[in-house]
Write an enzyme that holds these catalytic residues in place. Structure first.
Site, PDB file in Angstrom:
ATOM      1  N   GLU A   1      34.896  49.671  57.487  1.00 45.94           N
ATOM      2  CA  GLU A   1      35.491  48.170  58.207  1.00 45.94           C
ATOM      3  C   GLU A   1      36.933  48.359  58.093  1.00 45.94           C
ATOM      4  O   GLU A   1      37.506  48.521  57.169  1.00 45.94           O
ATOM      5  CB  GLU A   1      34.955  47.161  57.533  1.00 45.94           C
TER       6      GLU A   1
ATOM      7  N   CYS B   1      40.913  40.070  58.055  1.00 50.79           N
ATOM      8  CA  CYS B   1      40.578  41.492  59.088  1.00 50.79           C
ATOM      9  C   CYS B   1      40.076  40.913  60.168  1.00 50.79           C
ATOM     10  O   CYS B   1      40.256  41.518  61.195  1.00 50.79           O
ATOM     11  CB  CYS B   1      39.549  42.425  58.316  1.00 50.79           C
TER      12      CYS B   1
HETATM   13  P1  NAP Z   1      43.951  50.462  52.069  1.00 45.79           P
HETATM   14  O1  NAP Z   1      45.224  50.556  51.276  1.00 45.79           O
HETATM   15  O2  NAP Z   1      43.431  51.192  52.962  1.00 45.79           O
HETATM   16  O3  NAP Z   1      43.113  50.222  50.754  1.00 45.79           O
HETATM   17  C1  NAP Z   1      41.550  49.861  50.926  1.00 45.79           C
HETATM   18  C2  NAP Z   1      40.861  50.559  49.542  1.00 45.79           C
HETATM   19  O4  NAP Z   1      40.880  51.615  49.663  1.00 45.79           O
HETATM   20  C3  NAP Z   1      41.636  50.028  48.175  1.00 45.79           C
HETATM   21  O5  NAP Z   1      40.401  49.520  47.307  1.00 45.79           O
HETATM   22  C4  NAP Z   1      42.201  51.177  47.989  1.00 45.79           C
HETATM   23  O6  NAP Z   1      42.487  51.236  46.270  1.00 45.79           O
HETATM   24  C5  NAP Z   1      41.347  52.134  48.279  1.00 45.79           C
HETATM   25  N1  NAP Z   1      41.871  53.477  48.408  1.00 45.79           N
HETATM   26  C6  NAP Z   1      43.042  53.916  49.044  1.00 45.79           C
HETATM   27  N2  NAP Z   1      43.253  55.085  48.941  1.00 45.79           N
HETATM   28  C7  NAP Z   1      42.027  55.692  48.406  1.00 45.79           C
HETATM   29  C8  NAP Z   1      41.479  56.916  48.253  1.00 45.79           C
HETATM   30  N3  NAP Z   1      42.493  58.056  48.627  1.00 45.79           N
HETATM   31  N4  NAP Z   1      40.537  57.173  47.702  1.00 45.79           N
HETATM   32  C9  NAP Z   1      39.506  56.157  47.329  1.00 45.79           C
HETATM   33  N5  NAP Z   1      40.161  54.892  47.520  1.00 45.79           N
HETATM   34  C10 NAP Z   1      41.271  54.613  48.209  1.00 45.79           C
HETATM   35  O7  NAP Z   1      43.862  48.995  52.856  1.00 45.79           O
HETATM   36  P2  NAP Z   1      44.354  47.723  52.221  1.00 45.79           P
HETATM   37  O8  NAP Z   1      45.791  47.827  52.355  1.00 45.79           O
HETATM   38  O9  NAP Z   1      44.124  47.379  50.763  1.00 45.79           O
HETATM   39  O10 NAP Z   1      43.723  46.436  52.983  1.00 45.79           O
HETATM   40  C11 NAP Z   1      44.456  46.018  54.408  1.00 45.79           C
HETATM   41  C12 NAP Z   1      43.698  46.522  55.513  1.00 45.79           C
HETATM   42  O11 NAP Z   1      42.265  46.557  55.545  1.00 45.79           O
HETATM   43  C13 NAP Z   1      44.171  45.987  56.588  1.00 45.79           C
HETATM   44  O12 NAP Z   1      44.568  47.097  57.842  1.00 45.79           O
HETATM   45  C14 NAP Z   1      43.000  45.306  57.221  1.00 45.79           C
HETATM   46  O13 NAP Z   1      42.805  45.186  58.667  1.00 45.79           O
HETATM   47  C15 NAP Z   1      41.965  45.942  56.622  1.00 45.79           C
HETATM   48  N6  NAP Z   1      40.809  45.239  56.389  1.00 45.79           N
HETATM   49  C16 NAP Z   1      39.689  45.325  57.017  1.00 45.79           C
HETATM   50  C17 NAP Z   1      38.471  44.624  56.748  1.00 45.79           C
HETATM   51  C18 NAP Z   1      37.229  44.631  57.536  1.00 45.79           C
HETATM   52  O14 NAP Z   1      36.408  44.192  57.153  1.00 45.79           O
HETATM   53  N7  NAP Z   1      37.184  45.280  58.697  1.00 45.79           N
HETATM   54  C19 NAP Z   1      38.901  43.492  55.708  1.00 45.79           C
HETATM   55  C20 NAP Z   1      39.439  43.444  55.100  1.00 45.79           C
HETATM   56  C21 NAP Z   1      40.953  44.296  55.361  1.00 45.79           C
HETATM   57  P3  NAP Z   1      43.903  50.977  45.890  1.00 45.79           P
HETATM   58  O15 NAP Z   1      44.241  49.390  46.011  1.00 45.79           O
HETATM   59  O16 NAP Z   1      43.803  50.983  44.352  1.00 45.79           O
HETATM   60  O17 NAP Z   1      45.079  51.788  46.688  1.00 45.79           O
END
Ligand code: NAP
Length: 525
Positions: free
Chosen positions: A258, A297
């Site tokens: 997602e 999101c």
């Molecule tokens: P993100 O930076 O992609 O992080 C999401 C998750 O992935 C976090 O738990 C992060 O951990 C982890 N992560 C990052 N790099 C990783 C890697 N190399 N290996 C394993 N895990 C890794 O996104 P965010 O900034 O937290 O969230 C914002 C984004 O999420 C927005 O773009 C939003 O649109 C999207 N979102 C989508 C939904 C949906 O249901 N579609 C819901 C909410 C948010 P760390 O925090 O420890 O880096």
């Protein structure tokens, strides 16, 4: 370093990682809350414990017993939800925001418990439908059967819904008999950790059914394979990175994503000022911009309105937005809290700047906000920002996601152009159409459906009971094509099925009947 390390719940023990880790700050005051690190944790032990302890313990329970466990999970969290509210306030959430995350997560778990109790068969196996005859003489047939894989469900969550995000993934995995490993996003990991601690203290989960790794996952993907399931929520960038890992590309771990989404909401041509639909549209737009400070999101990023209504909508939305009180959650009169952190605020400011460069700001100033009960600079505060882009063909509104209290108003001329603009989002979690004109609604819903996971129609008739544009329902699909990640979550029992292995068994009717004598296909409603 004096701030304590947030402990992970691994292999039946609460353990803190070593080293300095990442400092997480209070979104409102800027004070340090915890340090997050998984350095030194034995992640191979996490995988082994899930597979060798959690999996067998869950598979020993039948569907009905797993549904009963879920009910207790929801009840225990409900009893102690004030603790989650308090911690969520440190992440910038008002009580209204926490209701979406905490109560939303608890409600989702209750719903899954009920769906499991009423909709899954007795026993441990789902037999799909009656046997399919495969021979003329009736001596050979085939039947699909769904069984629990022997792997684990790794869930990687975004920062915005630490409780709901965890529970909406945990519930179907648990019903499917698959143990879960939660990796919360670092900025709000302390909220997720408290929810896990509540469940640990309540002792309601079978041993090994749930583990929590706070901090980096290190090489954990190297340990995953074809019996495992990854449920990811976060940015498209991280989704692409993880999806390309050999665990997914070579060893076929299931992967559900997602990701970002430039969700639209459409005002119908019939919904002129003075109609109930015009007011509903403006109200929903402002609500979506301000709940969770727009860090949702599913929030409305593109508000598409008939060209002749652009000014009226901008004025009505601005008037409503001017009543929003930004400040510390819980402070007198505050209706919108903070973003999760200063880094996030800077990212949103930058993205809003790009959007504004394509048009003009009709409400709010990215660099100025009046704040109640907190210091505007120490906390991650931002005013709600409404951008108007009169040239709807500009690429920015269809490409840039400002993950905060930011929306873009765009005009459309006619339905064909509207459908073209909708499609330019390249796949969204949700879209809505606010209109009382059934013909227009039909054109938009059928034209927009290929680009959406969910579509909400809002008008004077259903507004009273409508759950709203931004709220996914556990009974219905949550996910979306293309940019939104291409995944499917929730959707009732479909999400349980997604964790199970479907096997076609071909045999004679006597053997099929004997094989599945204990399972009753009729019981699956
Ligand atoms: P993100 O930076 O992609 O992080 C999401 C998750 O992935 C976090 O738990 C992060 O951990 C982890 N992560 C990052 N790099 C990783 C890697 N190399 N290996 C394993 N895990 C890794 O996104 P965010 O900034 O937290 O969230 C914002 C984004 O999420 C927005 O773009 C939003 O649109 C999207 N979102 C989508 C939904 C949906 O249901 N579609 C819901 C909410 C948010 P760390 O925090 O420890 O880096």
């Amino acid at each position: 370093m004096t701030t304590e390390v947030l402990e992970s719940w691994v292999a039946g023990r609460w353990q803190g990682g070593s080293g300095d880790g990442t400092v997480v700050r209070d979104a409102v005051t800027g004070d340090e809350v915890v340090r997050v690190t998984s350095d030194g944790l034995d992640l191979a032990e996490v995988a082994r414990y899930a597979r060798e302890v959690g999996g067998p313990a869950l598979r020993a329970l039948d569907f009905g017993q797993r549904a009963a466990v879920l009910k207790q999970v929801a009840a225990m969290l409900d009893e102690r939800k004030e603790e989650l509210y308090e911690l969520s306030a440190r992440a910038g959430s008002t009580r209204r925001d926490s209701a979406v995350d905490v109560d939303g997560g608890i409600g989702t778990t209750f719903v899954y418990s009920s769906l499991g109790r009423k909709g899954l068969p007795a026993g441990h196996v789902i037999v799909e439908g009656p046997p399919e005859p495969l021979g003329k003489n009736g001596t050979f047939a085939g039947q699909h059967v769904l069984t629990s894989p022997h792997g684990l469900a790794l869930q990687i969550n975004a920062f915005n819904f630490p409780v709901w995000g965890m529970l909406e993934k945990l519930a179907p995995a648990l019903l499917a008999g698959v143990p879960t490993v939660v990796k919360p996003a670092t900025p709000t990991a302390y909220v997720a950790a408290r929810a896990v601690r509540i469940l640990d203290e309540a002792g309601v989960l079978p041993e090994g059914a749930l583990q929590l790794v706070c901090g980096s996952l290190g090489d954990f993907f190297d340990l995953l394979g074809g019996q495992d399931h990854v449920g990811f929520t976060g940015s498209a960038h991280t989704a692409a990175l993880l999806r390309s890992h050999a665990a997914v590309t070579s060893r076929s771990a299931r992967f559900n994503a997602e990701a970002d989404s430039l969700n639209c909401s459409v005002l119908g041509p019939d919904a002129t000022p003075g109609t109930p639909e015009f007011d509903l549209f403006v109200k929903e737009l402002v609500r979506e911009m301000t709940v969770k400070a727009g860090q949702k999101c599913t929030a409305i990023r593109r508000a598409l309105v008939p060209a002749e209504q652009l000014t009226a909508v901008a004025e009505a939305a601005s008037e409503r937005l001017s009543k929003v009180v930004v400040g510390a959650p819980g402070a007198e009169g505050v209706t919108m809290g903070a973003l999760v952190g200063l880094e996030q605020r800077d990212d949103v400011r930058a993205a809003a700047g790009v959007l504004a460069s394509a048009g003009r700001l009709v409400h709010g100033d990215p660099h100025r906000v009046d704040v109640v009960g907190a210091d505007a600079e120490a906390g991650a505060f931002l005013a709600p920002l409404l951008v108007e882009v009169t040239d709807a063909d500009r690429p920015e509104p269809h490409e840039v996601e400002a993950f905060g209290p930011v929306s873009t108003l765009l005009p459309y001329r006619d339905t064909p152009q509207l459908l073209d603009l909708i499609a330019r989002g390249e796949g969204s979690l949700v879209g809505s159409v606010v209109s009382h004109d059934a013909g227009f609604v039909r054109d938009v819903v059928l034209g927009a459906a290929p680009f959406h996971g969910r579509l909400l129609v809002l008008d004077r008739d259903d507004a009273g009971e409508s759950t709203g544009h931004g709220i996914p329902m556990p009974q219905l699909m949550h996910g979306g094509p293309g940019r939104a990640g291409g995944g499917e979550e929730e959707g009732g029992l479909r999400a349980v099925h997604a964790h199970l292995q479907r096997t076609a068994v071909q045999a004679g009717p006597r053997q099929l009947a004997a094989l599945f004598a204990a399972e009753d296909p009729q019981a699956e409603k």
